[in-house]
Structure formats: C-alpha cells, structure tokens
Scaffold this active site. Structure first.
Site, PDB file in Angstrom:
ATOM      1  N   SER A 174     -11.873   1.178  -8.173  1.00 31.78           N
ATOM      2  CA  SER A 174     -11.793   2.575  -7.762  1.00 31.78           C
ATOM      3  C   SER A 174     -13.091   2.964  -7.074  1.00 31.78           C
ATOM      4  O   SER A 174     -14.172   2.782  -7.634  1.00 31.78           O
ATOM      5  CB  SER A 174     -11.583   3.470  -8.984  1.00 31.78           C
ATOM      6  N   GLY A 283      -0.336   1.365   1.698  1.00 30.20           N
ATOM      7  CA  GLY A 283       0.297   1.706   2.965  1.00 30.20           C
ATOM      8  C   GLY A 283       1.749   1.315   3.092  1.00 30.20           C
ATOM      9  O   GLY A 283       2.325   1.427   4.182  1.00 30.20           O
ATOM     10  N   TYR A 304       2.083   4.031  -4.097  1.00 29.50           N
ATOM     11  CA  TYR A 304       1.857   5.332  -4.721  1.00 29.50           C
ATOM     12  C   TYR A 304       2.120   6.434  -3.691  1.00 29.50           C
ATOM     13  O   TYR A 304       3.003   7.278  -3.847  1.00 29.50           O
ATOM     14  CB  TYR A 304       0.420   5.391  -5.264  1.00 29.50           C
TER      15      TYR A 304
HETATM   16  C1  LIG Z   1      -4.258  10.245  -6.303  1.00 31.66           C
HETATM   17  C2  LIG Z   1      -4.486   8.782  -6.527  1.00 31.66           C
HETATM   18  C3  LIG Z   1      -4.967   8.329  -7.738  1.00 31.66           C
HETATM   19  C4  LIG Z   1      -5.173   6.957  -7.953  1.00 31.66           C
HETATM   20  N1  LIG Z   1      -5.619   6.531  -9.165  1.00 31.66           N
HETATM   21  C5  LIG Z   1      -5.744   5.190  -9.374  1.00 31.66           C
HETATM   22  C6  LIG Z   1      -6.116   4.712 -10.650  1.00 31.66           C
HETATM   23  O1  LIG Z   1      -6.298   5.460 -11.617  1.00 31.66           O
HETATM   24  N2  LIG Z   1      -6.260   3.367 -10.801  1.00 31.66           N
HETATM   25  C7  LIG Z   1      -6.044   2.472  -9.785  1.00 31.66           C
HETATM   26  O2  LIG Z   1      -6.163   1.266  -9.981  1.00 31.66           O
HETATM   27  N3  LIG Z   1      -5.672   2.919  -8.570  1.00 31.66           N
HETATM   28  C8  LIG Z   1      -5.512   4.237  -8.353  1.00 31.66           C
HETATM   29  N4  LIG Z   1      -5.107   4.685  -7.133  1.00 31.66           N
HETATM   30  C9  LIG Z   1      -4.884   3.704  -6.047  1.00 31.66           C
HETATM   31  C10 LIG Z   1      -3.421   3.281  -5.957  1.00 31.66           C
HETATM   32  O3  LIG Z   1      -3.014   2.619  -7.125  1.00 31.66           O
HETATM   33  C11 LIG Z   1      -3.203   2.351  -4.744  1.00 31.66           C
HETATM   34  O4  LIG Z   1      -3.976   1.193  -4.925  1.00 31.66           O
HETATM   35  C12 LIG Z   1      -3.598   2.994  -3.443  1.00 31.66           C
HETATM   36  O5  LIG Z   1      -3.220   4.349  -3.422  1.00 31.66           O
HETATM   37  C13 LIG Z   1      -2.973   2.279  -2.237  1.00 31.66           C
HETATM   38  O6  LIG Z   1      -1.562   2.322  -2.305  1.00 31.66           O
HETATM   39  P1  LIG Z   1      -0.682   3.415  -1.506  1.00 31.66           P
HETATM   40  O7  LIG Z   1      -1.147   3.398  -0.081  1.00 31.66           O
HETATM   41  O8  LIG Z   1       0.720   2.953  -1.679  1.00 31.66           O
HETATM   42  O9  LIG Z   1      -0.940   4.729  -2.158  1.00 31.66           O
HETATM   43  C14 LIG Z   1      -4.884   6.046  -6.904  1.00 31.66           C
HETATM   44  C15 LIG Z   1      -4.387   6.509  -5.684  1.00 31.66           C
HETATM   45  C16 LIG Z   1      -4.170   7.853  -5.488  1.00 31.66           C
HETATM   46  C17 LIG Z   1      -3.620   8.323  -4.155  1.00 31.66           C
END
Ligand SMILES: Cc1cc2nc3c(=O)[nH]c(=O)nc-3n(C[C@H](O)[C@H](O)[C@H](O)COP(=O)(O)O)c2cc1C
Length: 326
Positions: A174, A283, A304
């Site tokens: 993170s 993405g 996510y």
């Molecule tokens: C609001 C938010 C909170 C997140 N919190 C975490 C977290 O607590 N732990 C983690 O490993 N990744 C966290 N992520 C990252 C997501 O798990 C993921 O790796 C990242 O958003 C890329 O995927 P996406 O483009 O599909 O969102 C978070 C992402 C977002 C947008």
C-alpha cells in the site's frame, strides 16, 4: 443490469463523497437475501469455471481485491453476486484511523480512483470475530489480506486469521502507509516471508507493489519466492501525487493501470515459470481486459475499481466473458 447501474444508480451514488458512497455500498451488501436473488439471475449462465489457486479451489477466476471489504462484513454477498473468490481486509493488528480526510478522489472520466486511506480498520480482534462467522462455503473461497510495519505484528495476524480462511495475502505494497515500504527491500521481504512460511499451513500470497523498475520488481518476486511464497498478486495501486488529498499523495487505481498490469504479470510469469500462482490486478474492467491479463500469464484476476464504476453485475459479466473466450 449494467445499463441500470450506469444510468440510474451511479449518477445518484456519485453525488455522494467517495467514502460515503463506499460505506453505502458496503451497507447495501448486508442485505444478503437481495444479493442471493440478484446472483441467481446474474450468475445463471456463468457455467463451471472452477480454478485452483495454489491448491485453493475457487468458483471462477474473478476475485474482489483487498480494500473493498476491509472489515470482512459482506464477503458472502460478494460471492453471491458472482465473484469466484474474495479477499477481505487489509487487516492490521491494531485498529487504525487511517490518514486525514479528504483521502479518496474519483476520476470518473478515466474510470479511476485515487485513495490515500492508509488502512482504516477495526484491527485484528473484530476481523477475527467476523471471519469466525463465515459459513464453510464462504471461508473456503476467502483470502485474508494482512499487513503491518513489523514482522511480529504481521505474523500475529497470520496465526490468528489463517485457520478461518482458505489462504492469506500479505500486503507489503500500500503506498499510503508510512513504514510499509521496509518490506519492499528484498532481504527484508525474504526474511518476512520465511518467517510467515514457518508459521503457515495454508497458501500464502504476496501483494506486490506496482514498481516501474522491472529489475527491482523481479528482485522482489525472487526474494518472496525464495522465502516460500505460494503466489503473487500483481499489483497494488500506483503511487501518485494529488493536491486534493490531505496528505498530497495516494494510489491510483482503475483503467489507467491495465497496461502496467499486463507488463508486470508477463514479467512475473516469465521469471517464475509455471509453478507459483500469479494473479493479475489493476485496471481490469471487462472480460477483454481479464482475458488479456490471463493470456499474459495470470491464473486469475482481481478487481476493485470496476465494481465502483460498473456496478454489482461486473463479476458475473467478466466470468461469463472469460468462459466464452476460453
Ligand atoms: C479505495 C481503495 C482501497 C484499497 N485498499 C486496499 C487495501 O486495504 N489493501 C490492499 O492490498 N489493496 C487495497 N487497494 C488496492 C486494490 O486492492 C487493487 O490492488 C487496486 O485498486 C488495483 O485494482 P483495480 O484497478 O481493479 O482497483 C485499495 C484500492 C482502493 C481503490
């Protein structure tokens, strides 16, 4: 369903501040009978797409990424709407407030978010209580994401939570938590993973940072692999500066990450060969994206941000599309 969400529900929800609409979404997922019913329709043509991730059999290769259900409150509903597996957390040993607000921004035109949440959560004990309530069907498809800035606290989370889930994802990546970057140093990461491997009895995945230096990325993968990691989630958000956030920087997620996800998955697979599990994350917002990430070498995917922009039908829509292009 996607149409209804995009044109009727999303415009209303997006009038709320991002963190408020997230809370609203999590609260709505508490109405499990509604989502069971929704799933009956949404998942009707998903078909059999059982996938095995380091020994964990999941219903399909599309998972909800860590961070959506930080306190593990609605994992059952997330499975009901069509995710093949779910990642709860990230859980830390102690409760945390996270960073000061504002700490989340929508970039709607790009299908992206920037967050600087910094692990707000209730800590280990409440997460343990929540996970203990899961039915065997749900826990068999649940990974728990854990983190911390010291080896011992991460180990404590693993020992307490692993018996209640199918596997553990350790988050060293993170960009919003001071101190976490210590584990992005290969020697320190290897020591951490060795320590966790000695304590674990279920598969252990490492959530990788989105490094732009491919040499450094491979060095980290290698260190974790030697330490005993069973798989990799590639990758977390992209660190980015933004004056709209109270702390001035955060992590970018959503559509702009797809290219780098493809590159990182390809690099990881090439380096690791066929053994360890590689899960692509970042993405992915439709079945074509997911197919491209799987073709680049991933065994499964996580998302996510697409759930926020495309709504609750996204998981079944992607898994249906993946099935059609298998
Ligand atoms: C609001 C938010 C909170 C997140 N919190 C975490 C977290 O607590 N732990 C983690 O490993 N990744 C966290 N992520 C990252 C997501 O798990 C993921 O790796 C990242 O958003 C890329 O995927 P996406 O483009 O599909 O969102 C978070 C992402 C977002 C947008």
């Amino acid at each position: 369903m996607r149409f209804i969400y995009r044109f009727l529900i999303r415009p209303v929800v997006f009038r709320l501040l991002p963190e408020v609409s997230h809370r609203f979404a999590v609260d709505s997922f508490r109405l499990r009978p509604v989502w069971r019913l929704f799933g009956l329709f949404a998942r009707s043509s998903d078909g059999d797409q059982r996938t095995v991730l380091s020994g964990i059999e999941v219903r399909n290769p599309v998972g909800i990424a860590a961070g959506f259900d930080k306190n593990c409150e609605v994992l059952g509903s997330l499975l009901d709407i069509g995710f093949g597996y779910v990642v709860g957390g990230t859980v830390t040993l102690d409760a945390r407030q996270g960073t000061p607000k504002p700490r989340m921004i929508r970039r709607s035109k790009e299908g992206a978010l920037i967050n600087a949440l910094g692990f707000p959560g209730r800590g280990l004990a409440p997460a343990r209580k929540q996970l203990a309530r899961l039915s065997p069907v749900v826990s068999a498809r649940t990974l728990i994401s854990i983190s911390g800035t010291e080896e011992d606290s991460i180990r404590e989370c693993l020992v307490a939570l692993e018996p209640l889930v199918a596997g553990v994802e350790v988050n060293i990546s993170s960009p919003n938590t001071a101190g976490l970057a210590v584990f992005q140093e290969p020697v320190r990461l290897r020591q951490l993973i060795e320590m966790l491997s000695a304590a674990k009895s279920k598969p252990l995945f490492v959530k990788m940072p989105r490094l732009t230096d491919s040499g450094a990325f491979i060095e980290l993968i290698q260190a974790a692999h030697e330490g005993g990691a069973d798989g990799f989630v590639t990758a977390n958000t992209l660190p980015i500066a933004h004056q709209g956030l109270a702390v001035g920087k955060g992590g970018l997620s959503g559509k702009p990450l797809l290219e780098s996800t493809l590159e990182l998955v390809e690099q990881a697979r090439k380096h690791l060969g066929n053994g360890p599990t590689v899960i692509g994350c970042g993405g992915i917002s439709n079945a074509e994206d997911a197919r491209a990430v799987m073709d680049a070498g991933a065994d499964a995917v996580q998302l996510y941000t697409a759930l926020v922009f495309e709504g609750p039908g996204i998981a079944s829509s992607i898994s249906r599309g993946l099935r059609a292009t298998r």
